[in-house]
Design an enzyme around this catalytic site. Structure first.
Site, short mmCIF file in Angstrom:
data_model
loop_
_atom_site.label_atom_id
_atom_site.label_comp_id
_atom_site.label_asym_id
_atom_site.label_seq_id
_atom_site.Cartn_x
_atom_site.Cartn_y
_atom_site.Cartn_z
N TRP A 325 43.19 37.74 54.13
CA TRP A 325 43.42 38.69 55.23
C TRP A 325 42.34 39.76 55.26
CZ3 TRP A 325 44.10 43.97 55.33
CH2 TRP A 325 44.60 44.52 56.51
N HIS A 326 41.86 40.14 54.09
CA HIS A 326 40.90 41.23 54.01
C HIS A 326 39.53 40.86 54.55
CE1 HIS A 326 43.85 43.25 51.43
NE2 HIS A 326 43.19 44.35 51.70
N GLY A 327 39.19 39.61 54.58
CA GLY A 327 37.87 39.29 55.10
C GLY A 327 37.49 37.84 54.92
N PHE A 477 38.40 45.05 58.75
CA PHE A 477 39.45 44.08 58.49
C PHE A 477 40.41 43.96 59.67
CE2 PHE A 477 38.68 45.83 54.05
CZ PHE A 477 37.67 44.92 53.82
#
Length: 477
Positions: A325-327, A477
């Site tokens: 999810w963060h990247g 993000f």
């Protein structure tokens, strides 16, 4: 529009005056003003991506309406999956398209087969991960009949685009935030004072702590091979405080700003660096995302109801998805995997719910056991942040290699004398205020002159020691 910009310093008072002094008696106009202000706030960055927010709003509002009138289970599932696929489809395209193409190409190259592939020059819309998850919470909760679908489009549009938390959270649940747009709101002076106090502390964390740490973290990480191991330790520590000051500072400003308009957002950080184990850390770090994954992914997968094998599987899924999810970078996936490995011994020994109380509760200082637990957890967290900060997996491993085997005679970095003192002051204030929603929330217990000394002191520090302006980390993000 950045919270720490002159634009926002003008924008916020204008919206505040219109909200309370022009439209105070009309709830619909107040909500409409929030929608307009939120679209201006977001469009200040790039107006073209307003169509994404509007489209997501229209899709999920329509899905909610259809779910309200549909009783057939199969048809309800279809509507839910339309919402999930549309929202995650946009998120996947803008955020992960190039990542999958490049990974696919590299996989074939690893096995000796070269293939041609084309990536796209895609601009990642600011905050897309945040508002996507926020709208999904609405359709999922309506589908589960936990929330009555709204027929008020303006209120729903305001919920989706609410400017204080639009681009970097907290990720609000529809069950909490949406009903607040239905109720008439009246100005409360004491709530506004707490809001301003939280904004001030958030600005200090961002402008003084995060931005100053960012300058030196960037220098060290970008040229790590030329620095000695002690300097590399400093680089990891600076990033550790940068990301906390940056992200929790944004959350404080967002929550404080919401208070000014009569809204209550959920706490997003609860002093995570004072945690005694990794499980406690994740109950205190980015709470809105952790609880979102718990409720909408971990529990549907079976949660902790099955045997230990299911618990371990679900835990690894949550951490890997959180990393992803963060990247769109393998560094984030390894960061998630590393945290899952940290968590595993606690899970296997059923110790992941041990530290649920406040550390050193009712005491000025922790005991030796708590201190060692906090230091151990902090060191593990700092090590994991190296992968989060690194540009690539090879960069992270090379940084760690130089950290443990680097040349002790290599260059060191000169750090301004005031930075360690600012960090010590920050840690002390956070420690003393760890029982509150934010560090300086409960200042009413101290004499008035001391409160105002602290306010003016923080404002003075903002002007004297503001770091070079940095964009909020979680915007990407």
């Amino acid at each position: 529009m950045l919270f720490n910009s002159l634009d926002f310093a003008v924008f916020l008072p204008v919206v505040f005056i219109l909200y309370w002094f022009v439209f105070q008696k009309n709830l619909k106009l107040q909500n409409f003003l929030i929608v307009v202000a939120s679209y201006v706030f977001y469009g200040w960055w790039d107006w073209r991506f307003l169509t994404l927010i509007l489209f997501s709003t229209l899709v999920d509002f329509t899905i909610g309406y259809l779910l309200k009138t549909e009783e057939r289970t199969a048809r309800r599932k279809v509507y839910l999956w339309i919402s999930i696929l549309v929202n995650l489809g946009f998120l996947g395209f803008f955020k992960y398209y190039n990542f999958f193409v490049e990974s696919f190409t590299e996989a074939f190259s690893f096995f000796g087969k070269e293939i041609q592939s084309n990536t796209l020059d895609i601009i990642l819309p600011v905050g897309i991960s945040f508002y996507t998850f926020q709208t999904l919470s609405y359709t999922i909760d309506v589908y589960k009949r936990k929330l009555e679908p709204t027929q008020n489009f303006i209120a729903f549009a305001a919920f989706v685009s609410f400017f204080p938390q639009l681009v970097a959270g907290p990720i609000e649940r529809a069950t909490n935030l949406l009903p607040q747009f239905y109720k008439k709101r009246s100005f409360d002076y004491s709530t506004a004072v707490v809001g301003l106090r939280q904004i001030l502390w958030g600005l200090f964390k961002k402008v003084v702590i995060a931005d100053n740490c960012a300058t030196y973290a960037n220098i060290i990480f970008n040229d790590h091979s030329n620095y000695d191991p002690s300097t590399l330790v400093l680089g990891a520590l600076f990033f550790t405080f940068q990301i906390y000051g940056d992200f929790s500072g944004y959350s404080d400003i967002a929550i404080g700003t919401s208070r000014l308009f009569g809204f209550n957002l959920m706490q997003n950080f609860a002093f995570p660096y004072f945690s005694r184990d990794i499980a406690e850390f994740w109950r205190r770090w980015h709470i809105s995302l952790s609880t979102w994954f718990r409720d909408y992914l971990y529990i549907p997968l079976g949660g902790s109801k099955g045997g230990m094998q299911m618990k371990v599987r679900n835990t690894f899924v949550i951490f890997l998805v959180s990393g992803f999810w963060h990247g769109a970078n393998w560094t984030f996936i390894i960061w998630g995997l590393l945290n899952a490995l940290y968590f595993l011994p606690l899970l296997l020994r059923n110790k992941n719910r041990v530290n649920t109380n406040l550390v050193a509760e009712g005491k000025w200082i922790p005991n030796l056991r708590e201190l060692l637990q906090m230091l151990t957890t902090f060191v593990l967290t700092v090590f994991a942040w190296i992968f989060f900060r690194a540009d690539s997996v090879s960069h992270a491993f090379d940084y760690i290699l130089h950290l443990f085997q680097g040349n002790t005679n290599a260059a060191s970095l000169s750090i301004p004398i005031e930075l360690p003192y600012l960090l010590l002051f920050f840690i002390l204030v956070e420690w003393l205020g760890r029982s509150s929603q934010f560090a300086i929330e409960n200042l009413t217990i101290v004499p008035k002159y001391m409160r105002w000394c602290l306010y003016f002191g923080l404002i003075l520090l903002l002007f004297l020691f503001a770091g070079q302006e940095q964009e909020f980390i979680y915007f990407q993000f």
